[in-house]
Design a protein around this motif. Sequence first.
Motif, PDB file in Angstrom:
ATOM      1  N   LYS A 120       2.573 -22.788 -28.035  1.00  0.00           N
ATOM      2  CA  LYS A 120       1.614 -22.471 -26.982  1.00  0.00           C
ATOM      3  C   LYS A 120       2.082 -21.285 -26.108  1.00  0.00           C
ATOM      4  N   ALA A 121       3.328 -20.887 -26.237  1.00  0.00           N
ATOM      5  CA  ALA A 121       3.914 -19.853 -25.378  1.00  0.00           C
ATOM      6  C   ALA A 121       3.367 -18.461 -25.701  1.00  0.00           C
ATOM      7  N   PRO A 122       3.382 -17.538 -24.704  1.00  0.00           N
ATOM      8  CA  PRO A 122       2.918 -16.171 -24.944  1.00  0.00           C
ATOM      9  C   PRO A 122       3.684 -15.516 -26.089  1.00  0.00           C
ATOM     10  N   GLY A 123       2.948 -14.938 -27.011  1.00  0.00           N
ATOM     11  CA  GLY A 123       3.549 -14.290 -28.166  1.00  0.00           C
ATOM     12  C   GLY A 123       3.558 -15.167 -29.407  1.00  0.00           C
ATOM     13  N   MET A 124       3.442 -16.463 -29.206  1.00  0.00           N
ATOM     14  CA  MET A 124       3.404 -17.361 -30.356  1.00  0.00           C
ATOM     15  C   MET A 124       1.956 -17.526 -30.834  1.00  0.00           C
ATOM     16  N   ASP A 125       1.025 -17.571 -29.893  1.00  0.00           N
ATOM     17  CA  ASP A 125      -0.402 -17.477 -30.181  1.00  0.00           C
ATOM     18  C   ASP A 125      -0.926 -18.414 -31.267  1.00  0.00           C
ATOM     19  N   ALA A 126      -0.566 -19.657 -31.204  1.00  0.00           N
ATOM     20  CA  ALA A 126      -1.090 -20.627 -32.163  1.00  0.00           C
ATOM     21  C   ALA A 126      -2.409 -21.191 -31.622  1.00  0.00           C
ATOM     22  N   ALA A 127      -3.494 -20.891 -32.291  1.00  0.00           N
ATOM     23  CA  ALA A 127      -4.831 -21.300 -31.847  1.00  0.00           C
ATOM     24  C   ALA A 127      -4.944 -22.821 -31.772  1.00  0.00           C
ATOM     25  N   GLY A 128      -5.515 -23.288 -30.677  1.00  0.00           N
ATOM     26  CA  GLY A 128      -5.810 -24.703 -30.521  1.00  0.00           C
ATOM     27  C   GLY A 128      -4.633 -25.579 -30.146  1.00  0.00           C
ATOM     28  N   VAL A 129      -3.437 -25.011 -29.982  1.00  0.00           N
ATOM     29  CA  VAL A 129      -2.265 -25.808 -29.633  1.00  0.00           C
ATOM     30  C   VAL A 129      -2.291 -26.115 -28.140  1.00  0.00           C
ATOM     31  N   THR A 130      -2.153 -27.369 -27.803  1.00  0.00           N
ATOM     32  CA  THR A 130      -2.162 -27.780 -26.394  1.00  0.00           C
ATOM     33  C   THR A 130      -0.875 -28.501 -25.995  1.00  0.00           C
ATOM     34  N   THR A 131       0.094 -28.546 -26.876  1.00  0.00           N
ATOM     35  CA  THR A 131       1.355 -29.226 -26.585  1.00  0.00           C
ATOM     36  C   THR A 131       2.073 -28.509 -25.444  1.00  0.00           C
ATOM     37  N   PRO A 132       2.376 -29.225 -24.364  1.00  0.00           N
ATOM     38  CA  PRO A 132       3.045 -28.573 -23.233  1.00  0.00           C
ATOM     39  C   PRO A 132       4.497 -28.196 -23.560  1.00  0.00           C
ATOM     40  N   TYR A 133       5.000 -27.237 -22.822  1.00  0.00           N
ATOM     41  CA  TYR A 133       6.401 -26.847 -22.947  1.00  0.00           C
ATOM     42  C   TYR A 133       6.939 -26.575 -21.553  1.00  0.00           C
ATOM     43  N   GLN A 134       8.254 -26.514 -21.441  1.00  0.00           N
ATOM     44  CA  GLN A 134       8.884 -26.285 -20.150  1.00  0.00           C
ATOM     45  C   GLN A 134       9.521 -24.899 -20.090  1.00  0.00           C
ATOM     46  N   VAL A 135       9.472 -24.333 -18.894  1.00  0.00           N
ATOM     47  CA  VAL A 135      10.196 -23.106 -18.596  1.00  0.00           C
ATOM     48  C   VAL A 135      11.382 -23.544 -17.737  1.00  0.00           C
ATOM     49  N   ILE A 136      12.568 -23.210 -18.182  1.00  0.00           N
ATOM     50  CA  ILE A 136      13.793 -23.687 -17.561  1.00  0.00           C
ATOM     51  C   ILE A 136      14.472 -22.560 -16.772  1.00  0.00           C
ATOM     52  N   ALA A 137      14.829 -22.861 -15.526  1.00  0.00           N
ATOM     53  CA  ALA A 137      15.644 -21.941 -14.727  1.00  0.00           C
ATOM     54  C   ALA A 137      17.104 -22.260 -15.014  1.00  0.00           C
ATOM     55  N   PHE A 138      17.932 -21.223 -15.049  1.00  0.00           N
ATOM     56  CA  PHE A 138      19.366 -21.448 -15.235  1.00  0.00           C
ATOM     57  C   PHE A 138      20.167 -20.548 -14.305  1.00  0.00           C
ATOM     58  N   THR A 139      21.343 -21.038 -13.933  1.00  0.00           N
ATOM     59  CA  THR A 139      22.226 -20.307 -13.036  1.00  0.00           C
ATOM     60  C   THR A 139      23.390 -19.725 -13.827  1.00  0.00           C
ATOM     61  N   LYS A 140      24.164 -18.875 -13.182  1.00  0.00           N
ATOM     62  CA  LYS A 140      25.310 -18.254 -13.853  1.00  0.00           C
ATOM     63  C   LYS A 140      26.362 -19.272 -14.263  1.00  0.00           C
ATOM     64  N   ASP A 141      26.407 -20.383 -13.547  1.00  0.00           N
ATOM     65  CA  ASP A 141      27.408 -21.402 -13.906  1.00  0.00           C
ATOM     66  C   ASP A 141      26.847 -22.450 -14.871  1.00  0.00           C
ATOM     67  N   GLN A 143      23.994 -24.326 -14.726  1.00  0.00           N
ATOM     68  CA  GLN A 143      23.096 -25.381 -14.260  1.00  0.00           C
ATOM     69  C   GLN A 143      21.667 -25.047 -14.657  1.00  0.00           C
ATOM     70  N   THR A 144      20.904 -26.074 -15.003  1.00  0.00           N
ATOM     71  CA  THR A 144      19.508 -25.862 -15.405  1.00  0.00           C
ATOM     72  C   THR A 144      18.586 -26.785 -14.637  1.00  0.00           C
ATOM     73  N   SER A 145      17.342 -26.358 -14.508  1.00  0.00           N
ATOM     74  CA  SER A 145      16.297 -27.185 -13.897  1.00  0.00           C
ATOM     75  C   SER A 145      14.957 -26.712 -14.436  1.00  0.00           C
ATOM     76  N   VAL A 146      13.979 -27.624 -14.420  1.00  0.00           N
ATOM     77  CA  VAL A 146      12.631 -27.252 -14.867  1.00  0.00           C
ATOM     78  C   VAL A 146      12.009 -26.383 -13.787  1.00  0.00           C
ATOM     79  N   TYR A 147      11.615 -25.179 -14.166  1.00  0.00           N
ATOM     80  CA  TYR A 147      10.987 -24.230 -13.246  1.00  0.00           C
ATOM     81  C   TYR A 147       9.472 -24.383 -13.282  1.00  0.00           C
ATOM     82  N   ALA A 148       8.936 -24.631 -14.473  1.00  0.00           N
ATOM     83  CA  ALA A 148       7.483 -24.785 -14.632  1.00  0.00           C
ATOM     84  C   ALA A 148       7.196 -25.549 -15.910  1.00  0.00           C
ATOM     85  N   GLN A 149       6.054 -26.198 -15.918  1.00  0.00           N
ATOM     86  CA  GLN A 149       5.559 -26.879 -17.110  1.00  0.00           C
ATOM     87  C   GLN A 149       4.273 -26.171 -17.511  1.00  0.00           C
ATOM     88  N   ARG A 150       4.169 -25.808 -18.752  1.00  0.00           N
ATOM     89  CA  ARG A 150       2.970 -25.108 -19.245  1.00  0.00           C
ATOM     90  C   ARG A 150       2.312 -25.871 -20.350  1.00  0.00           C
TER      91      ARG A 150
END
Length: 150
Positions: A120-141, A143-150
Amino acid sequence: MRNPITTTWLAAILALGLFSSMPALAASSAITMVKNTGCVCCERWAAAMQKTGFDVTTQEQPDITAIKDKLGVPQALRSCHTATAGGYIFEGHVPPDLVAKVLKTHPKIAGLAVPGMPLKAPGMDAAGVTTPYQVIAFTKDGQTSVYAQR
């Protein structure tokens, strides 16, 4: 009736404000993407970024693992291409609006990642796909956290 002198001065002040901010706009919209040679979905991501106003420079290499290592992209977040802009790292198919948000708000993160290659992500362009995915923020050390759900 408007005073033509006031109108002229106002127009000049507005124009100076616009032109003085143009280099900042251009700098914030410049992105460098490094991708594996021949990867088509990376080219489609770059096209999606360009469509929303980003100026994308693409570099192709047969193996971009060393670049990901050098930038400190966590192993679990890696994808098919790595982009940099404004001192941030954008790993994989990060949506253009979230790239713009990071460049505008300057959060205390190293970057954003879309691990793998969600259909479903930009550039993948699969028609009709509605499966959500997560955008993850990460730090230099790392650490990760969910930044957005798409």
